[in-house]
Enzyme design. Structure first.
Site, PDB file in Angstrom:
ATOM      1  N   ASP A 177       0.848  -1.190   0.000  1.00 42.04           N
ATOM      2  CA  ASP A 177       0.000   0.000   0.000  1.00 42.04           C
ATOM      3  C   ASP A 177       0.885   1.243   0.000  1.00 42.04           C
ATOM      4  OD1 ASP A 177      -2.989   0.858   0.580  1.00 42.04           O
ATOM      5  OD2 ASP A 177      -1.696   2.186   1.758  1.00 42.04           O
ATOM      6  N   ASN A 185      -2.851  12.951  -3.456  1.00 41.73           N
ATOM      7  CA  ASN A 185      -3.943  13.433  -4.310  1.00 41.73           C
ATOM      8  C   ASN A 185      -4.440  14.797  -3.875  1.00 41.73           C
ATOM      9  OD1 ASN A 185      -4.196  11.434  -6.266  1.00 41.73           O
ATOM     10  ND2 ASN A 185      -5.503  10.151  -4.995  1.00 41.73           N
ATOM     11  N   ASP A 194      -1.755   9.728 -10.205  1.00 43.28           N
ATOM     12  CA  ASP A 194      -1.664   8.682 -11.228  1.00 43.28           C
ATOM     13  C   ASP A 194      -0.208   8.402 -11.596  1.00 43.28           C
ATOM     14  OD1 ASP A 194      -4.383   8.484 -11.278  1.00 43.28           O
ATOM     15  OD2 ASP A 194      -4.671   9.608 -13.134  1.00 43.28           O
ATOM     16  N   ASP A 220      -4.723   2.479  -4.292  1.00 46.66           N
ATOM     17  CA  ASP A 220      -3.264   2.544  -4.147  1.00 46.66           C
ATOM     18  C   ASP A 220      -2.706   1.258  -3.543  1.00 46.66           C
ATOM     19  OD1 ASP A 220      -4.594   3.140  -1.747  1.00 46.66           O
ATOM     20  OD2 ASP A 220      -2.836   4.138  -0.925  1.00 46.66           O
TER      21      ASP A 220
END
Length: 318
Positions: A177, A185, A194, A220
C-alpha cells in the site's frame, strides 16, 4: 472393358445399365449414365466414322445436360455443353456447335462471376471475423488489465489466486500500500497521483523476481504473488521492493514528502508427505497479509511486516 480398349465389348453392357438406370434411377444418376454412354458412342463414331452413333451421342448429351441442370450439378452440366459443342462440330453442324459453346461460355462466365462474389464475400467475412477476434482480445485484456498501470487488475488477480494449489511448495503473498496516498492526491493533484501509481507499479515489476506476479488490487493497493518463496525469502524480496520505492527520485513531482510503501506478507508452507492437505485458501492468506499491512501502517509506515517479523533494519517489527 472401355479402359482396356474393348469399346465394342463395352457397348452392350453399358446399354443394359443405362436402360436399367433410366427405369429405376434418380435424375442425377440417369444423367451420369447418359454421359458415360454418350462418350463411348462418340469414341466409336470417331473411330468408325459412324454418323448414327454420333447423333445418338449428341441426343444422350442433351438429356444428360438437362439432368445435371435439374439436379444442380453445374460442373457436369457445363462439361456436357462443351462436349455437345465438340460433337456437333465433328458432325458438321457448326451453327449448332456454336450454340452449345456459347451456352458453355455463358454458364462458365456466371460460375466465375459467382466464384468472385463468393471469394469477395468470404474475404469480407474473414475480415469481420478477424476484427471481431481483435475486439474480443481487446475486451479480454481490458477486463483483466488495469488501464493506468498495465498490471493485471483485481479480477485477474482473483482468477490467478483461485487456481493456486497449496501444500506442494511454499507460496507467499504480499499486499503493498502506498503510504499517505490521499495526501498526494489532495496536496498535488489526481494527475500527480496517477504518476505515483504508475511509477510504483513499474518499480514493483522491475525489482520482483522472474516468475513473481504483480497486480493492482484496488486504488493505491497492490498485490505481489511470490511462488516458491518462504516467509524469510518473501520478506527479503519485499524489503528490496520497499527500498526501491523509497530510494526513487520523486523530485519532478510537487510532493511534500517522498513516496514510500508499507507491506504485509503471508506465507503458506508446504505440507510434508503423508500429512493432510492444508485447509488454507487464498482468501485466508490475503486476509493475513492485509492485517500485517495494517500493522505496518500503525507501526510508522515504510516497512515490511510478516508473521515472524521483518528485516532487522529499523523499519520492521516483531
Amino acid at each position: 472393358m472401355t479402359c482396356t480398349g474393348d469399346l465394342d465389348g463395352a457397348i452392350g453392357p453399358l446399354r443394359r445399365v443405362q436402360r436399367h438406370v433410366q427405369a429405376d434411377g434418380g435424375v442425377w444418376l440417369r444423367g451420369y449414365t447418359d454421359l458415360v454412354l454418350a462418350r463411348l458412342l462418340a469414341r466409336l463414331a470417331a473411330r468408325d466414322g459412324d454418323r448414327i452413333r454420333g447423333e445418338e451421342a449428341v441426343e444422350l448429351l442433351v438429356d444428360a445436360s438437362g439432368a445435371f441442370a435439374a439436379s444442380g450439378d453445374r460442373r457436369r452440366y457445363r462439361q456436357c455443353l462443351l462436349e455437345l459443342g465438340r460433337n456437333t462440330a465433328d458432325l458438321g453442324r457448326p451453327a449448332e456447335a456454336l450454340h452449345w459453346l456459347e451456352a458453355y461460355r455463358a454458364d462458365t462466365g456466371r460460375a466465375h462471376a459467382r466464384g468472385r462474389e463468393l471469394w469477395a464475400e468470404m474475404f469480407v467475412r474473414r475480415s469481420r471475423l478477424r476484427e471481431a477476434e481483435r475486439q474480443a482480445a481487446v475486451l479480454r485484456r481490458h477486463a483483466l488489465e488495469d488501464p493506468l498501470t498495465g498490471l493485471g487488475n483485481r479480477r485477474s488477480a482473483e482468477r490467478r489466486l483461485a487456481g493456486l494449489r497449496f501444500g506442494e511448495e511454499p507460496l507467499s503473498l504480499a499486499v503493498v500500500d502506498v503510504d499517505r496516498f490521499k495526501e498526494v492526491n489532495d496536496g498535488a493533484s489526481h494527475t500527480q497521483g496517477d504518476v505515483v501509481l504508475r511509477r510504483v507499479a513499474d518499480l514493483l515489476r522491475e525489482h520482483s523476481r522472474t516468475g513473481d506476479e504483480v497486480f493492482r488490487w484496488a486504488g493505491d493497493e497492490f498485490l505481489v504473488l511470490l511462488p516458491t518463496a518462504t516467509e524469510a525469502q518473501a520478506v527479503v524480496i519485499m524489503e528490496r521492493l520497499r527500498a526501491a520505492v523509497a530510494a526513487a527520485d520523486w523530485g519532478d513531482l510537487r510532493l511534500t514528502e517522498p513516496v514510500t510503501v508499507s507491506v504485509g506478507v503471508a506465507t503458506a508452507s508446504p505440507v510434508e508427505e503423508g500429512q493432510p492437505d492444508p485447509a488454507v485458501g487464498w482468501r485466508a492468506l490475503f486476509d493475513t497479509a492485509d492485517l500485517l499491512l495494517f500493522s505496518a501502517k500503525r507501526s510508522g509506515r515504510n516497512r515490511v511486516r510478516a508473521p515472524g517479523g521483518g528485516p532487522a533494519d529499523g523499519r520492521s517489527g516483531a
